[in-house]
Design a protein around this motif. Structure first.
Motif, PDB file in Angstrom:
ATOM      1  N   SER B 171       0.807  -1.228   0.000  1.00  0.00           N
ATOM      2  CA  SER B 171       0.000   0.000   0.000  1.00  0.00           C
ATOM      3  C   SER B 171       0.833   1.267   0.000  1.00  0.00           C
ATOM      4  CB  SER B 171      -0.920   0.018   1.224  1.00  0.00           C
ATOM      5  OG  SER B 171      -1.908  -0.970   1.097  1.00  0.00           O
ATOM      6  N   SER B 172       1.927   1.279   0.784  1.00  0.00           N
ATOM      7  CA  SER B 172       2.604   2.565   0.946  1.00  0.00           C
ATOM      8  C   SER B 172       3.918   2.693   0.178  1.00  0.00           C
ATOM      9  CB  SER B 172       2.799   2.883   2.434  1.00  0.00           C
ATOM     10  OG  SER B 172       3.438   1.837   3.096  1.00  0.00           O
ATOM     11  N   ASP B 173       4.257   1.697  -0.661  1.00  0.00           N
ATOM     12  CA  ASP B 173       5.430   1.963  -1.504  1.00  0.00           C
ATOM     13  C   ASP B 173       5.337   1.425  -2.924  1.00  0.00           C
ATOM     14  OD1 ASP B 173       5.916  -0.719  -1.000  1.00  0.00           O
ATOM     15  OD2 ASP B 173       7.991  -0.424  -0.326  1.00  0.00           O
ATOM     16  N   ILE B 174       4.154   0.953  -3.315  1.00  0.00           N
ATOM     17  CA  ILE B 174       4.042   0.481  -4.700  1.00  0.00           C
ATOM     18  C   ILE B 174       4.339   1.634  -5.661  1.00  0.00           C
ATOM     19  CG2 ILE B 174       1.543   0.924  -4.958  1.00  0.00           C
ATOM     20  CD1 ILE B 174       1.630  -1.945  -6.429  1.00  0.00           C
ATOM     21  N   PHE B 175       4.914   1.292  -6.785  1.00  0.00           N
ATOM     22  CA  PHE B 175       5.272   2.257  -7.844  1.00  0.00           C
ATOM     23  C   PHE B 175       6.361   3.244  -7.410  1.00  0.00           C
ATOM     24  CE2 PHE B 175       0.685   1.449  -8.963  1.00  0.00           C
ATOM     25  CZ  PHE B 175       0.956   0.639 -10.053  1.00  0.00           C
ATOM     26  N   SER B 176       7.061   2.946  -6.290  1.00  0.00           N
ATOM     27  CA  SER B 176       8.082   3.898  -5.834  1.00  0.00           C
ATOM     28  C   SER B 176       9.494   3.415  -6.105  1.00  0.00           C
ATOM     29  CB  SER B 176       7.942   4.130  -4.328  1.00  0.00           C
ATOM     30  OG  SER B 176       8.393   2.992  -3.603  1.00  0.00           O
ATOM     31  N   ARG B 177       9.651   2.104  -6.366  1.00  0.00           N
ATOM     32  CA  ARG B 177      11.001   1.557  -6.531  1.00  0.00           C
ATOM     33  C   ARG B 177      10.943   0.310  -7.405  1.00  0.00           C
ATOM     34  NH1 ARG B 177      12.169  -2.119  -1.094  1.00  0.00           N
ATOM     35  NH2 ARG B 177       9.999  -2.574  -0.657  1.00  0.00           N
ATOM     36  N   SER B 178      12.053   0.014  -8.059  1.00  0.00           N
ATOM     37  CA  SER B 178      12.150  -1.151  -8.933  1.00  0.00           C
ATOM     38  C   SER B 178      12.275  -2.418  -8.095  1.00  0.00           C
ATOM     39  CB  SER B 178      13.394  -1.041  -9.819  1.00  0.00           C
ATOM     40  OG  SER B 178      13.369   0.165 -10.533  1.00  0.00           O
ATOM     41  N   LEU B 179      11.475  -3.389  -8.440  1.00  0.00           N
ATOM     42  CA  LEU B 179      11.561  -4.704  -7.803  1.00  0.00           C
ATOM     43  C   LEU B 179      11.251  -5.724  -8.887  1.00  0.00           C
ATOM     44  CD1 LEU B 179       9.396  -4.322  -4.518  1.00  0.00           C
ATOM     45  CD2 LEU B 179      11.885  -4.630  -4.623  1.00  0.00           C
ATOM     46  N   ASP B 180      11.631  -6.973  -8.647  1.00  0.00           N
ATOM     47  CA  ASP B 180      11.143  -8.036  -9.521  1.00  0.00           C
ATOM     48  C   ASP B 180       9.746  -8.392  -9.020  1.00  0.00           C
ATOM     49  OD1 ASP B 180      10.453 -10.198 -10.966  1.00  0.00           O
ATOM     50  OD2 ASP B 180      11.987 -11.540 -10.113  1.00  0.00           O
ATOM     51  N   PHE B 181       8.748  -7.743  -9.599  1.00  0.00           N
ATOM     52  CA  PHE B 181       7.390  -7.938  -9.112  1.00  0.00           C
ATOM     53  C   PHE B 181       6.865  -9.343  -9.411  1.00  0.00           C
ATOM     54  CE2 PHE B 181       7.848  -3.327  -9.461  1.00  0.00           C
ATOM     55  CZ  PHE B 181       7.445  -2.939  -8.197  1.00  0.00           C
ATOM     56  N   SER B 182       7.551 -10.052 -10.309  1.00  0.00           N
ATOM     57  CA  SER B 182       7.080 -11.397 -10.648  1.00  0.00           C
ATOM     58  C   SER B 182       7.411 -12.419  -9.559  1.00  0.00           C
ATOM     59  CB  SER B 182       7.664 -11.839 -11.992  1.00  0.00           C
ATOM     60  OG  SER B 182       9.035 -12.144 -11.845  1.00  0.00           O
ATOM     61  N   ILE B 257       8.682   3.646 -13.056  1.00  0.00           N
ATOM     62  CA  ILE B 257       9.227   3.396 -11.713  1.00  0.00           C
ATOM     63  C   ILE B 257      10.715   3.738 -11.665  1.00  0.00           C
ATOM     64  CG2 ILE B 257       9.741   1.568 -10.041  1.00  0.00           C
ATOM     65  CD1 ILE B 257       7.050   0.301 -10.750  1.00  0.00           C
ATOM     66  N   ALA B 258      11.457   3.366 -12.715  1.00  0.00           N
ATOM     67  CA  ALA B 258      12.903   3.650 -12.709  1.00  0.00           C
ATOM     68  C   ALA B 258      13.159   5.151 -12.606  1.00  0.00           C
ATOM     69  CB  ALA B 258      13.549   3.079 -13.968  1.00  0.00           C
ATOM     70  N   GLY B 259      12.333   5.941 -13.260  1.00  0.00           N
ATOM     71  CA  GLY B 259      12.507   7.393 -13.219  1.00  0.00           C
ATOM     72  C   GLY B 259      12.197   7.959 -11.844  1.00  0.00           C
ATOM     73  N   ILE B 260      11.061   7.563 -11.272  1.00  0.00           N
ATOM     74  CA  ILE B 260      10.645   8.138  -9.990  1.00  0.00           C
ATOM     75  C   ILE B 260      11.543   7.622  -8.863  1.00  0.00           C
ATOM     76  CG2 ILE B 260       8.953   6.469  -9.089  1.00  0.00           C
ATOM     77  CD1 ILE B 260       8.262  10.200  -9.446  1.00  0.00           C
ATOM     78  N   GLU B 261      12.075   6.411  -9.036  1.00  0.00           N
ATOM     79  CA  GLU B 261      12.927   5.817  -8.000  1.00  0.00           C
ATOM     80  C   GLU B 261      14.147   6.704  -7.723  1.00  0.00           C
ATOM     81  OE1 GLU B 261      14.675   2.046  -9.120  1.00  0.00           O
ATOM     82  OE2 GLU B 261      14.629   1.387  -7.017  1.00  0.00           O
TER      83      GLU B 261
END
Lengths: 356, 356
Positions: B171-182, B257-261
């Motif tokens: 909830s509080s960090d989605i779309f904020s940093r690169s992760l392997d979401f898979s 995400i890479a840009g905002i990170e």
């Protein structure tokens, strides 16, 4: 061109609600912040929630009668689930009146919890009337009904007298007509007809009836927890609640339910008179059960469909197509639809008649 | 005066989202209708929902990997309930990592369904760190964790390698940093931090994992039904979904995400450097677990509270008070908060230092 929005829901809201809510997105209460970016725990939003809850009780005439007001999420469909969770005792029994698709969906959820008696159903007649002769078993934990059936254009004009707690899904006609609302143990309604935009659900509960089922409830299903949290057990749908408050304020300025009821009656009378008078059209619902909110009607001769559709579209009317389960047309005349829009529709029906 | 909104959620969104969404309330897509009054089944809104779902997969790098995207209602708290409904087998078992208040609430809901093992907890240290040495039982139906703990200012920097399906409340960090979401079977997030206004919940699910519990699910709890209904099993929260789409479009323009990170990392580095440098302040979270989204910190000497509060309020800063469970201050630096706002906060911290 002016639009005449007959959408069955989400639906037309008062123009001032659009203007005020757009303004609050740019700057809420001259705070320099948007309504979309403030905390739900901020003083300004707590004031919104409190005023909305108080206004609901005032408009329904339920002040000081032991009712609590909640603004929840999930739509009426979520209440189909919360109702048996909170009202059906372990090894208990519920009674339901089946008057349409939404009533049938509510019944399906209750069946997961225990014995669910359908006291009457108009399904065999494609829900074109409201069953009237039925018995509510005295041992039922509650009786559930649907006051207005959006899809089929029917509306309960009276409610049974019973000692069983009565629960009513009023999604599509709440705040449209005067009723003794204190006859209900629980009233719920998705906001997106007469109360506001989609995204919040109004729940009005007689508090003393809660906590009697013997069930352990998940937090988000528990009305008592939501009451204790003052509709903020978790983050509420801030903007939909705010736009609902604006709509309730507008309704109060119209003279409340008594004021809007007169206008709604005039709109329905105008349209149904034309449906009955115009030889090209016929209504689909039993006359005594006709909804003041949703008028369902057909062209007697489908060959005129293309011509009629072109006429009402050219007049700026939208959202008039009937639901696939009934076909034909559905004119949804919620609180914010002006009488003028109904006159425009009636004009196109007369124009069709003249042109044939 | 320009406001610097540090609210923990609902929180700041991009200015263009405020402007575009206010405009859509007055006239959506030049249709002459408000976004608040159109049917969710209208062509225009179906396009909104489809674009939002596709954009989520694109931004998370999950296209073509068997994931489905849902926009539901009820907030993350409702997912605390949907998760065991959909993933805990009858007579099954779940594993949870307890890293904060919300994780604890999720655990409470799972316990209603069956055996719920808490594999590790930092509760005894008031959740000021993320536990790292724990074993996820191989027989668990799923493992649940919380990627970022808003209240306590901690964030999981890595996730365990396990064959057990991993479910994450982001909830509080989605779309904020690169992760392997898979690596996740299911990701969920209340919209009201990085994705949009309050009132909708994002759920991203690996579809093949559903339908394996042996449970009969209530309709509104059933992810498969929601997938089949394309997030419109019933009326969705139209406006919150639309404003979320606008926010996702904005994010894409920032380089995804890479840009905002990069910007988020710069903001966090700037503030934490000042917390560590300034002799008047101290951070509350373990350094290696510090959240880039929510920085929690205290005045070493509470006697300076009044002076500091006056300074940041005078600078146009709002929403900086800490949660009652931690006290002190919490600076929430979600995606839409500009670096400039963090510089203003750092300036007030330095001003306090100079004035003492």
């Amino acid at each position: 061109m002016k639009k005449h929005n007959y959408s069955a829901g989400p639906c037309i809201l008062p123009q001032e609600v659009f203007e005020q809510s757009a303004q609050a997105i740019l700057d809420f209460n001259q705070s320099g912040l948007s309504i979309l970016e403030i905390s739900h725990r901020s003083k300004d939003f707590i004031a919104v929630m409190e005023e909305a809850r108080a206004l609901v009780l005032e408009l329904l005439g339920l002040e000081g009668k032991g009712y609590q007001v909640l603004f929840l999420q999930g739509g009426a469909s979520m209440e189909f689930l919360r109702v048996p969770y909170n009202f059906m005792k372990v090894d208990g029994k519920a009674a339901y009146l089946e008057t349409g698709t939404w009533a049938a969906n509510a019944i399906k959820e209750a069946q997961l919890f225990g014995e669910t008696e359908v006291v009457a159903s108009s399904k065999a007649a494609n829900f074109n009337y409201i069953p009237k002769d039925y018995t509510i078993p005295a041992e039922a934990d509650y009786f559930h009904c649907t006051s207005n059936n959006t899809i089929f254009g029917t509306q309960m004009k009276s409610f049974p007298k019973t000692d069983v707690p009565m629960i009513c899904d009023m999604s599509s006609d709440i705040f449209s007509r005067s009723l003794d609302f204190s006859q209900f143990a629980l009233i719920y309604a998705g906001a997106q007809k007469n109360m506001g935009p989609a995204g919040t659900t109004l729940v009005v509960i007689k508090e003393e009836l809660l906590g009697k089922t013997g069930r352990t409830l998940p937090s988000m299903m528990d009305y008592q927890k939501q009451i204790k949290g003052e509709s903020m057990y978790n983050t509420p749908a801030v903007f939909p609640v705010y736009a609902s408050l604006l709509t309730l304020q507008w309704l109060k300025k119209q003279g409340g339910i008594a004021g809007i009821e007169k206008i709604n009656a005039a709109k329905a009378a105008l349209l149904y008179a034309e449906i009955d008078r115009n030889p090209l059209f016929e209504g689909t619902a039993a006359i005594e059960d006709r909804s003041t909110m949703n008028a369902t009607f057909l062209l007697k001769d489908p060959a005129h469909t293309e011509k009629f559709d072109a006429l009402w579209k050219a007049a700026g009317i939208s959202g008039l197509n009937g639901h696939r389960s009934v076909g034909g047309y559905r004119a949804s005349m919620y609180n914010a639809l002006p009488l003028e829009s109904v006159q425009i529709l009636v004009n196109t029906m007369q124009e069709l008649e003249r042109s044939i």
